[in-house]
Design an enzyme around this catalytic site. Sequence first.
Site, PDB file in Angstrom:
ATOM      1  N   ASP A  51       0.842  -1.203   0.000  1.00  0.00           N
ATOM      2  CA  ASP A  51       0.000   0.000   0.000  1.00  0.00           C
ATOM      3  C   ASP A  51       0.875   1.251   0.000  1.00  0.00           C
ATOM      4  OD1 ASP A  51       0.791  -0.638   2.689  1.00  0.00           O
ATOM      5  OD2 ASP A  51      -0.732   0.741   3.466  1.00  0.00           O
ATOM      6  N   ASP A  74       8.377   4.464  -1.002  1.00  0.00           N
ATOM      7  CA  ASP A  74       7.692   3.786   0.106  1.00  0.00           C
ATOM      8  C   ASP A  74       6.508   3.010  -0.414  1.00  0.00           C
ATOM      9  OD1 ASP A  74       7.023   3.011   2.650  1.00  0.00           O
ATOM     10  OD2 ASP A  74       6.389   4.982   3.331  1.00  0.00           O
ATOM     11  N   GLU A  81      -0.169  -1.069   5.619  1.00  0.00           N
ATOM     12  CA  GLU A  81       0.916  -0.739   6.550  1.00  0.00           C
ATOM     13  C   GLU A  81       0.841   0.722   6.951  1.00  0.00           C
ATOM     14  OE1 GLU A  81       4.910   0.569   7.938  1.00  0.00           O
ATOM     15  OE2 GLU A  81       3.816   1.309   6.192  1.00  0.00           O
ATOM     16  N   GLU A  82       0.267   1.577   6.068  1.00  0.00           N
ATOM     17  CA  GLU A  82       0.302   3.025   6.287  1.00  0.00           C
ATOM     18  C   GLU A  82      -0.835   3.515   7.175  1.00  0.00           C
ATOM     19  OE1 GLU A  82       2.782   4.677   5.589  1.00  0.00           O
ATOM     20  OE2 GLU A  82       3.741   3.928   3.773  1.00  0.00           O
ATOM     21  N   GLU A 141      11.672  -1.765   3.632  1.00  0.00           N
ATOM     22  CA  GLU A 141      11.385  -0.327   3.818  1.00  0.00           C
ATOM     23  C   GLU A 141      12.563   0.510   3.329  1.00  0.00           C
ATOM     24  OE1 GLU A 141       8.773   1.295   4.999  1.00  0.00           O
ATOM     25  OE2 GLU A 141       7.573  -0.235   6.021  1.00  0.00           O
TER      26      GLU A 141
END
Lengths: 357, 357
Positions: B71, B99, B129-130, B158
């Site tokens: 995501d 990212d 994840e965000e 990451e």
Amino acid sequence: MVLDLTASSADIARVICGIPSVSGSEAVLADEIEQTVSAYPHLEVTRHGNTIVARTDLGRPQRVVIAGHIDTVPINGNVPTRDIDVDGVPHLWGRGTVDMKAGVAVQLKLAAELSAPAVDITWMWYDNEEVDESQNGLFLLASARPDLFAADFAILGEPSDGCVEGGCNGTMRAVIRTRGVRAHSARSWVGENAIHGAAPILTRLAQYRAREITVEGLGYREGLNAVSIHGGVAGNVIPDLCEIEVNYRFAPSKSVADAEAHVRAAFDGFEVEITDAAPGARPGLDAPIAQRFLAAVGGEAHAKYGWTDVARFSAMGVPAVNYGPGDPHLAHHDEERVPLAQIDEVERGLRAWLTAS
Amino acid sequence: MVLDLTASSADIARVICGIPSVSGSEAVLADEIEQTVSAYPHLEVTRHGNTIVARTDLGRPQRVVIAGHIDTVPINGNVPTRDIDVDGVPHLWGRGTVDMKAGVAVQLKLAAELSAPAVDITWMWYDNEEVDESQNGLFLLASARPDLFAADFAILGEPSDGCVEGGCNGTMRAVIRTRGVRAHSARSWVGENAIHGAAPILTRLAQYRAREITVEGLGYREGLNAVSIHGGVAGNVIPDLCEIEVNYRFAPSKSVADAEAHVRAAFDGFEVEITDAAPGARPGLDAPIAQRFLAAVGGEAHAKYGWTDVARFSAMGVPAVNYGPGDPHLAHHDEERVPLAQIDEVERGLRAWLTAS
């Protein structure tokens, strides 16, 4: 229906407290007042929205305005009124008893009875005092009919515990801002924290010592206070903005420009935006008519701290004071209540002055 | 449609950046990844929501997890991607390039090509994840299928600028409160101003000097910051409550209890409520498998400051590091962009380690 103004002021207060008139819904009470006072031939009645003006026109050398607002803050289970005893003293309890239907009741009774007062009187009963200035009945009337405000003296029947409260402090609001640089809070050293930057502002506020300033013999206590603070973007972001809203209450000897200079000096080195200001009102108690009023009602005058519509008259060049039944600390209180004796006392005081030659 | 994993990692990154997958809308990209990797017989594919797991099962003595989230934060006019030059260096520009779709592209390419790696590999591509931890694909997978997390080492792709970033700081949020007494701001001395009462809290924050703490050879820089402040009732009321939310980022050598003691000591004398905490992760670089990884990819390990999913592995007893292309300072930035050479470099580093005997 019309009101029976031959009843006692306390009874009139009971009746009009029973006619709900929360700001914005004063029409029913305004109708009753208009119909009631229109029956008296010595009064010339004008209506503007839900504001009723009733004037004598006897060609007296002096004219006074006596005004009261007919709206209340919202009812909270405190209507209908009740008669209660507090430490053996009879009180009328309920919404509006203090702020300020007992005062309006006294005014209505005297408007009806005093067909030949010593001064000409312009009675004003107005709406929307408890809400935005832009809706205030006196504000709207002053724009539409400034001629009705011509007078030598004005009395607002706001609760003043039966004492004369002269003038009022001015009020100014300002926003003090600190700015920084946003960053992820995991790498805070990359940013600059605007909330941390506000530390000296809060320290200055906490250390500020308000003055009491004597104006025409009355002591006006000032104050400089934060009323809000806001800052923050998200739980993981170094904030880049913090805003502190402050409220400065200043003695009526200071102009708005003086007040602004004081606020800017207090927050020297920071970004200051003045957002709102209203000048105070000098007590105006040095005028002979005011001296006669003080002598007639007895007692000593005190300074009024809160801003009231007396400042509106003062700004129009009309000295004005607050004089009404009820403890101002109980205004808006759910246990709002007025001593019955104080209603009579204010009626006696006003009557004595208005009938003295 | 399936992805062409014979293309270069940069080309795969271009393609998957062109498939929008803002948190909550990863289904299309997850479908493509699932279909693509299912075509490779050396991978055993499991899907859980929009999280895709692909495992080798070669009976190797060691297993590593290599994971990346699919995501992104919201698109802001930065899709489709563009090839741009920054000071003569070719970059891929656009949402997700840093990212972390360039990292995911490298992982997908190696998943396809390395049919006989030196260690067994569990590839994980996960959603959300965000956003809130409760929606995080790894969190949900760990609850449903903890068995899939059995491993000797883990690498999160990451952005770490092509370096190995070990462990991460812990994070704790707390609310510090001051209380006062409401009053009308015209009579401020009757009340007690809760915002003024917060002055010493901001002063302590402004004067706080964060430490850098060495854990297993890496320096972890801490931080204690206000992330929000709120107080205020109305423009004419002395406020009775002020709340400051602080975020403490603490070295992975400290437990959550250590962190809480530190925060309570920092605000001694004030009301402190801990609202949120996640422990950090030790770098775990002393394990032989980690040492071999460091030797293979070259360069020096650095501390990771931000909390990432490496802490999740660390908490499950699996040493974990961040290793991916892209400058972490450009994550979430509208000018997000990754040097093409760094994508290749990370691919080479991972490939070297995974194929070394």
